[in-house]
Motif scaffolding. Structure first.
Motif, short mmCIF file in Angstrom:
data_model
loop_
_atom_site.label_atom_id
_atom_site.label_comp_id
_atom_site.label_asym_id
_atom_site.label_seq_id
_atom_site.Cartn_x
_atom_site.Cartn_y
_atom_site.Cartn_z
N MET A 1 0.84 -1.21 0.00
CA MET A 1 0.00 0.00 0.00
C MET A 1 0.87 1.25 0.00
N ILE A 2 0.36 2.31 -0.60
CA ILE A 2 1.09 3.58 -0.63
C ILE A 2 0.11 4.72 -0.31
N ILE A 3 0.54 5.64 0.56
CA ILE A 3 -0.29 6.83 0.81
C ILE A 3 0.59 8.06 0.75
N GLN A 4 0.19 9.05 -0.03
CA GLN A 4 0.87 10.34 0.04
C GLN A 4 -0.15 11.37 0.50
N ASN A 5 0.18 12.08 1.56
CA ASN A 5 -0.75 13.08 2.08
C ASN A 5 -0.77 14.32 1.19
N THR A 6 -1.85 15.07 1.27
CA THR A 6 -1.89 16.35 0.58
C THR A 6 -0.85 17.25 1.23
N ALA A 7 -0.15 18.00 0.40
CA ALA A 7 0.92 18.84 0.93
C ALA A 7 0.38 20.04 1.70
N HIS A 8 1.05 20.38 2.79
CA HIS A 8 0.78 21.67 3.44
C HIS A 8 2.16 22.21 3.82
N ASP A 9 2.32 23.50 3.88
CA ASP A 9 3.63 24.15 4.08
C ASP A 9 4.64 23.65 3.05
N SER A 10 4.17 23.32 1.87
CA SER A 10 5.01 22.79 0.78
C SER A 10 5.81 21.53 1.14
N THR A 11 5.42 20.86 2.23
CA THR A 11 6.01 19.54 2.48
C THR A 11 4.89 18.52 2.63
N THR A 12 5.25 17.24 2.50
CA THR A 12 4.23 16.20 2.61
C THR A 12 4.79 14.99 3.35
N ASP A 13 3.89 14.07 3.74
CA ASP A 13 4.32 12.80 4.36
C ASP A 13 3.97 11.69 3.40
N SER B 1 -6.90 0.74 1.51
CA SER B 1 -6.79 0.67 0.05
C SER B 1 -7.97 -0.14 -0.48
N THR B 2 -8.39 0.18 -1.68
CA THR B 2 -9.56 -0.51 -2.21
C THR B 2 -9.33 -0.93 -3.65
N SER B 3 -10.05 -1.95 -4.08
CA SER B 3 -10.15 -2.27 -5.50
C SER B 3 -11.62 -2.53 -5.74
N GLU B 4 -11.96 -2.95 -6.95
CA GLU B 4 -13.37 -3.16 -7.28
C GLU B 4 -14.02 -4.19 -6.36
N ILE B 5 -13.25 -5.21 -5.95
CA ILE B 5 -13.86 -6.28 -5.16
C ILE B 5 -13.24 -6.50 -3.79
N LYS B 6 -12.46 -5.53 -3.30
CA LYS B 6 -11.92 -5.68 -1.94
C LYS B 6 -11.67 -4.34 -1.26
N ILE B 7 -11.74 -4.35 0.07
CA ILE B 7 -11.32 -3.19 0.85
C ILE B 7 -10.34 -3.70 1.90
N SER B 8 -9.16 -3.10 1.95
CA SER B 8 -8.15 -3.51 2.94
C SER B 8 -7.86 -2.35 3.88
N VAL B 9 -7.67 -2.69 5.15
CA VAL B 9 -7.24 -1.67 6.11
C VAL B 9 -6.03 -2.19 6.88
N VAL B 10 -5.19 -1.24 7.28
CA VAL B 10 -4.06 -1.59 8.15
C VAL B 10 -4.42 -1.14 9.56
N ILE B 11 -4.22 -2.06 10.50
CA ILE B 11 -4.52 -1.74 11.91
C ILE B 11 -3.37 -2.23 12.78
N ASP B 12 -3.45 -1.92 14.07
CA ASP B 12 -2.48 -2.41 15.02
C ASP B 12 -2.62 -3.94 15.12
N GLU B 13 -1.49 -4.64 15.08
CA GLU B 13 -1.54 -6.10 15.04
C GLU B 13 -2.30 -6.70 16.22
N LYS B 14 -2.24 -6.01 17.38
CA LYS B 14 -2.86 -6.66 18.54
C LYS B 14 -4.40 -6.71 18.45
N TYR B 15 -4.98 -5.95 17.54
CA TYR B 15 -6.44 -6.00 17.38
C TYR B 15 -6.89 -6.88 16.21
N LEU B 16 -5.92 -7.59 15.61
CA LEU B 16 -6.26 -8.32 14.39
C LEU B 16 -7.42 -9.31 14.57
#
Ligand code: ADP
Ligand code: ASP
Ligand code: MG
Length: 405
Positions: free
Chosen positions: A292-304, A374-389
């Motif tokens: 999975m990849i996430i790029q945040n919207t930039a603010h102060d001309s920097t991003t995460d 992250s999503t596709s046409e037939i799946k939705i995935s989420v990342v969570i803390d492992e201890k709540y899996l």
């Protein structure tokens, strides 16, 4: 009369008694008039034992030598199974992958099948013999032994079924089919009578290890009817086939999960065109796969920028990212390898809105924080803390009423 390719996994051939049981089963199938090609795994635990031996001698053994070692596991099983059949008065020939000539590329430990020579198998079948083939292995064009990655015997079976145009490929294992989620984790999990190639592919990619991903890709590409069944109990198992538009599809067919991932974040990167490739280029160069990849919207001309990698690649990815951060003048790099990914899968999602919000709602009610989506046409995935899996999987199984399937 049908031509059937059957595969028996590690637990199904885990002891001499189990191998004798498999031999008995094969004889019954043969008496029903079927032509049989049988693929077997190494006896359960054997591949891990061999890997541990290699590790004792050399922390980073060459792929070629590791393959010579690992392929012996399956070689033991094919010989024992043929001996058990012989003992019961039925003739069978065993073949290693290279004896058949299952030609693969030369990517040791993760080779891909390119071509199968079916001459010997067809000749044996014509004589009324059972053919027993070692799973998980082949050879490259120079005759070097290769292996297909963990779980690779599934792929051997499906590839053989495709090459021989078999009527069905049956995967015998220690569960009686594909379940709505791993039955070892959720006891309310239900067996599915049928699932589409596409759904199974998502389930396998997202962590349901009942079938190797490549085997499902093969089955889908060559339209091989694939069935998962138990070698311990009777029953029709789960049939995996192309989507049938006439069939009413369940909204969600299953929940997959895996704990094999880790996430890394580079914080405060100056935002300009090309940063994604500057960050991910060095990662790809090291052959690290990014999920999975996430790029945040930039603010102060920097991003995460955050992405996930296999947990085995975590340290390596962090080190690379630290160098990149210096080069790009980013603020800092952080990471977490105690994460897990949970996914809901179903072709029914295509025609229904609202699955994502019910999923997020369910997790919120359990106070489980979502850190990536992250999503596709037939799946939705989420990342969570492992201890709540496990909590998350159970809650979702319940919320989507999968125990009623
Ligand atoms: P084999 O040794 O026969 O290849 P595997 O251990 O590779 O067997 O695969 C079977 C296991 O897959 C089951 O014991 C089960 O715990 C696990 N599994 C994970 N997800 C699922 C699922 N959705 N349905 C069925 N089994 C699953
Ligand atoms: N023996 C190999 C493994 O344990 C291949 C297989 O069983 O499918 O991964
Ligand atoms: Mg397996």
């Amino acid at each position: 009369m049908a031509l059937i390719v059957q595969k028996y996994g590690g637990t199904s051939v885990g002891t001499v008694e189990r191998i004798q049981e498999v031999a008995k089963k094969l004889i019954q199938f043969q008496q029903q008039g079927h032509d049989l090609v049988v693929v077997v795994s190494a006896m359960s635990g054997e591949t891990n034992r061999l890997l541990a031996l290699a590790n004792e001698v050399n922390r980073h053994p060459r792929g070629r030598e590791l393959d010579v070692l690992l392929s012996t596991g399956e070689q033991v099983t094919i010989a024992l199974l043929c001996m058990a059949l012989e003992q019961a008065g039925v003739h069978a020939n065993s073949y290693t992958g290279s004896q058949v000539r299952i030609l693969t590329d030369n990517t040791h430990n993760k080779a891909r099948i390119m071509e199968i020579d079916d001459n010997k198998i067809r000749a044996d079948l014509k004589q009324g013999h059972i053919v027993v083939v070692a799973g998980f292995q082949g050879c490259d064009e120079h005759g070097n032994i290769t292996t297909l990655g963990r779980g690779g015997s599934d792929t051997t079976a499906v590839a053989l079924a495709a090459a021989l145009k078999a009527d069905e490929c049956q995967i015998y294992t220690d569960v009686d089919g594909v379940y709505t989620t791993d039955p070892r984790v959720v006891k309310e999990a239900r067996r599915l009578d049928q699932i589409t190639f596409e759904e199974m592919l998502e389930m396998a990619s997202l962590g349901a290890k009942v079938l190797q991903i490549r085997s499902v890709e093969f089955a889908s590409k060559y339209n091989v009817p694939l069935r998962v069944l138990s070698s311990f109990t009777e029953g029709g198992g789960t049939l995996i086939t192309a989507e049938d538009p006439k069939m009413e599809q369940a909204l969600i067919s299953g929940i997959a999960f895996n704990r094999d991932e880790a996430k890394v974040t580079i914080i405060g990167v100056p935002d300009h065109p090309g940063i994604a490739s500057q960050i991910l280029g060095p990662i790809a160069k090291e052959n690290i796969e990014v999920d999975m990849i996430i790029q945040n919207t930039a603010h102060d001309s920097t991003t995460d920028f955050t992405f996930t990698v296999h947990r085995n690649d975590y340290q390596n990815a962090l080190n690379i990212l630290q160098n990149t951060a210096k080069e790009l003048g980013a603020k800092e790099v952080i990471g977490d390898d105690n994460i897990a990914k949970v996914s809901v899968v179903g072709v029914g999602m295509r025609s229904h809105a609202g699955i994502a919000s019910s999923m997020f709602d369910t997790l919120a009610k359990e106070s489980i924080n979502i850190s990536m989506i992250s999503t596709s046409e037939i799946k939705i995935s989420v990342v969570i803390d492992e201890k709540y899996l496990e909590l998350a999987v159970r809650a979702l199984h319940d919320a989507f009423e999968l125990e009623k399937i």
